[in-house]
Write a protein that holds these residues in place. Structure first.
Motif, PDB file in Angstrom:
ATOM      1  N   LEU A   1       0.848  -1.185   0.000  1.00  0.00           N
ATOM      2  CA  LEU A   1       0.000   0.000   0.000  1.00  0.00           C
ATOM      3  C   LEU A   1       0.888   1.240   0.000  1.00  0.00           C
ATOM      4  O   LEU A   1       1.932   1.268   0.662  1.00  0.00           O
ATOM      5  N   MET A   2       0.456   2.241  -0.746  1.00  0.00           N
ATOM      6  CA  MET A   2       1.147   3.528  -0.730  1.00  0.00           C
ATOM      7  C   MET A   2       0.122   4.598  -0.392  1.00  0.00           C
ATOM      8  O   MET A   2      -0.990   4.594  -0.934  1.00  0.00           O
ATOM      9  N   THR A   3       0.463   5.501   0.511  1.00  0.00           N
ATOM     10  CA  THR A   3      -0.436   6.588   0.863  1.00  0.00           C
ATOM     11  C   THR A   3       0.319   7.910   0.863  1.00  0.00           C
ATOM     12  O   THR A   3       1.554   7.930   0.701  1.00  0.00           O
ATOM     13  N   VAL A   4      -0.407   9.004   1.006  1.00  0.00           N
ATOM     14  CA  VAL A   4       0.206  10.330   0.886  1.00  0.00           C
ATOM     15  C   VAL A   4      -0.141  11.207   2.088  1.00  0.00           C
ATOM     16  O   VAL A   4      -1.151  10.998   2.769  1.00  0.00           O
ATOM     17  N   VAL A   5       0.717  12.188   2.313  1.00  0.00           N
ATOM     18  CA  VAL A   5       0.491  13.226   3.314  1.00  0.00           C
ATOM     19  C   VAL A   5       0.573  14.555   2.588  1.00  0.00           C
ATOM     20  O   VAL A   5       1.530  14.810   1.837  1.00  0.00           O
ATOM     21  N   SER A   6      -0.425  15.407   2.761  1.00  0.00           N
ATOM     22  CA  SER A   6      -0.480  16.650   1.991  1.00  0.00           C
ATOM     23  C   SER A   6      -0.942  17.815   2.853  1.00  0.00           C
ATOM     24  O   SER A   6      -1.394  17.636   3.992  1.00  0.00           O
ATOM     25  N   GLY A   7      -0.842  19.014   2.284  1.00  0.00           N
ATOM     26  CA  GLY A   7      -1.300  20.208   2.979  1.00  0.00           C
ATOM     27  C   GLY A   7      -0.519  20.472   4.255  1.00  0.00           C
ATOM     28  O   GLY A   7       0.677  20.186   4.361  1.00  0.00           O
ATOM     29  N   GLU A   8      -1.202  21.016   5.245  1.00  0.00           N
ATOM     30  CA  GLU A   8      -0.547  21.339   6.513  1.00  0.00           C
ATOM     31  C   GLU A   8      -0.065  20.095   7.249  1.00  0.00           C
ATOM     32  O   GLU A   8       0.819  20.180   8.113  1.00  0.00           O
ATOM     33  N   ALA A   9      -0.617  18.939   6.915  1.00  0.00           N
ATOM     34  CA  ALA A   9      -0.212  17.699   7.575  1.00  0.00           C
ATOM     35  C   ALA A   9       1.241  17.353   7.285  1.00  0.00           C
ATOM     36  O   ALA A   9       1.868  16.615   8.049  1.00  0.00           O
ATOM     37  N   VAL A  10       1.797  17.883   6.194  1.00  0.00           N
ATOM     38  CA  VAL A  10       3.203  17.620   5.869  1.00  0.00           C
ATOM     39  C   VAL A  10       4.109  18.095   6.996  1.00  0.00           C
ATOM     40  O   VAL A  10       5.074  17.420   7.364  1.00  0.00           O
ATOM     41  N   GLN A  11       3.801  19.251   7.556  1.00  0.00           N
ATOM     42  CA  GLN A  11       4.624  19.776   8.654  1.00  0.00           C
ATOM     43  C   GLN A  11       4.530  18.873   9.880  1.00  0.00           C
ATOM     44  O   GLN A  11       5.506  18.705  10.622  1.00  0.00           O
ATOM     45  N   LEU A  12       3.364  18.271  10.096  1.00  0.00           N
ATOM     46  CA  LEU A  12       3.204  17.336  11.206  1.00  0.00           C
ATOM     47  C   LEU A  12       4.128  16.144  11.040  1.00  0.00           C
ATOM     48  O   LEU A  12       4.812  15.728  11.978  1.00  0.00           O
ATOM     49  N   VAL A  13       4.162  15.602   9.826  1.00  0.00           N
ATOM     50  CA  VAL A  13       4.994  14.431   9.544  1.00  0.00           C
ATOM     51  C   VAL A  13       6.474  14.777   9.675  1.00  0.00           C
ATOM     52  O   VAL A  13       7.279  13.968  10.144  1.00  0.00           O
ATOM     53  N   GLN A  14       6.846  15.968   9.256  1.00  0.00           N
ATOM     54  CA  GLN A  14       8.240  16.386   9.328  1.00  0.00           C
ATOM     55  C   GLN A  14       8.754  16.429  10.759  1.00  0.00           C
ATOM     56  O   GLN A  14       9.963  16.340  10.994  1.00  0.00           O
ATOM     57  N   SER A  15       7.854  16.568  11.721  1.00  0.00           N
ATOM     58  CA  SER A  15       8.261  16.644  13.125  1.00  0.00           C
ATOM     59  C   SER A  15       8.283  15.271  13.802  1.00  0.00           C
ATOM     60  O   SER A  15       8.619  15.166  14.983  1.00  0.00           O
TER      61      SER A  15
END
Length: 309
Positions: free
Chosen positions: A197-211
């Motif tokens: 499975l492949m999924t994506v993170v987009s929008g403001e959620a990208v900053q969440l993942v970066q942390s």
């Protein structure tokens, strides 16, 4: 833009409708590679004015490297060699790399991601024309991140009977953009433990993942999947990856978007050659097919034709 619309129209959503609305917003932010507050409301989809490709999704089983390796067959490709400067003042174009080497050519094709140009990581002599610099600066360098998970079982099979993906409606507004869509990347000739499975993170959620650490991202993704499939035994993945395009020094982005105050003309201006010596290709130079591998590939064909004439 959508928040202003809701405020001015006094629309009221039920909790379920609000979650569904956030799902559609997250898909739009995935398409744009950016949260909507930075995207042009007039021209974000300007490429839809041109004929687009149709047809089903196609999975390249051996990955895009199979295409790259084929195209590079027989060529002198220098890996891990970053270009530092391009001097086109004389008869020949002089290219210098960060390891101190110098290359000379009659013509040079620049295909680096838009972020590299926006951050002036390559010095041009003379400087790029003002018109081109303005076009580079007005386009946005979008960023999404992708997560791939390999499982010992294909527990999602009932979700993809007629398609190769399924959506995930966020449980709350602050979760918008977190795993909004899952793609079944299982190869047709898969073996045991090759269910992907492949999924994506987009929008403001990208900053969440970066942390977060990669493991924290995967743990949150698994919680999401287990909530979506309460009647299935969702195992831990046997393998996984989390992209970090935002800090890859050779990318620093995913794909471009049209920022506020910009238009599709910026793509055409970036594509303009200089003195018939310096040429430009890449998705951010293709007005008809930006943000896509197709657009990047076709821009290379376009520039090859210009160089050879």
């Amino acid at each position: 833009m959508h928040e202003t619309f809701i405020e001015e129209t006094s629309l009221k959503f039920t909790a379920k409708e609000e979650r569904l609305f956030q799902f559609h917003i997250s898909n739009l932010e995935y398409a744009c590679g950016c949260d909507l507050s930075k995207v042009s409301s007039l021209y974000w989809d300007q490429n839809e004015n041109f004929a687009q490709f149709a047809g089903d999704h196609t999975l390249i089983e051996d990955g895009y490297m199979a295409v790259i390796n084929k195209l590079g067959d027989g060529l002198d490709v220098r890996l891990n060699t970053a270009v530092k400067s391009i001097d086109y003042t004389g008869k020949d174009v002089i290219v210098q790399t960060d390891d101190g080497k110098t290359f000379k050519a009659q013509k040079v094709l620049v295909t680096v991601p838009l972020s590299i140009l926006k951050r002036n990581l390559i010095g041009f002599k003379p400087a790029l024309p003002t018109r081109k610099q303005e076009a580079i600066n007005c386009l946005g360098a979008g960023i999404i991140e992708k997560i791939g998970l390999q499982f010992p079982s294909r527990f999602w099979s009932k979700k993809v009977i007629a398609t190769d993906y399924f959506g995930h409606i966020p449980p709350a507004v602050d979760k918008r953009g977190m795993f909004s869509v899952f793609y079944d990347m299982t190869p047709p000739r898969s073996f045991e433990n090759e269910h992907v499975l492949m999924t994506v993170v987009s929008g403001e959620a990208v900053q969440l993942v970066q942390s977060k650490t990669d493991q924290e991202v995967i743990d949150e993704c698994l919680r999401c999947l287990r909530n979506m499939f309460p009647d299935e035994d969702v195992p831990n993945p046997t393998n996984f990856f989390v992209t970090h395009w935002h800090k890859d020094p050779h990318a620093l982005m995913a794909y471009s978007y049209i920022g506020i105050g910009a238009s599709g003309e910026a793509y055409e201006i970036i594509a303009e050659s200089i003195n018939n010596k310096v040429f430009f290709a890449g998705e951010a130079t293709n007005r008809h097919f930006p943000q896509t591998v197709t657009g990047a590939y076709l821009s290379g064909i376009r520039e090859a034709a210009k160089i050879c004439t």
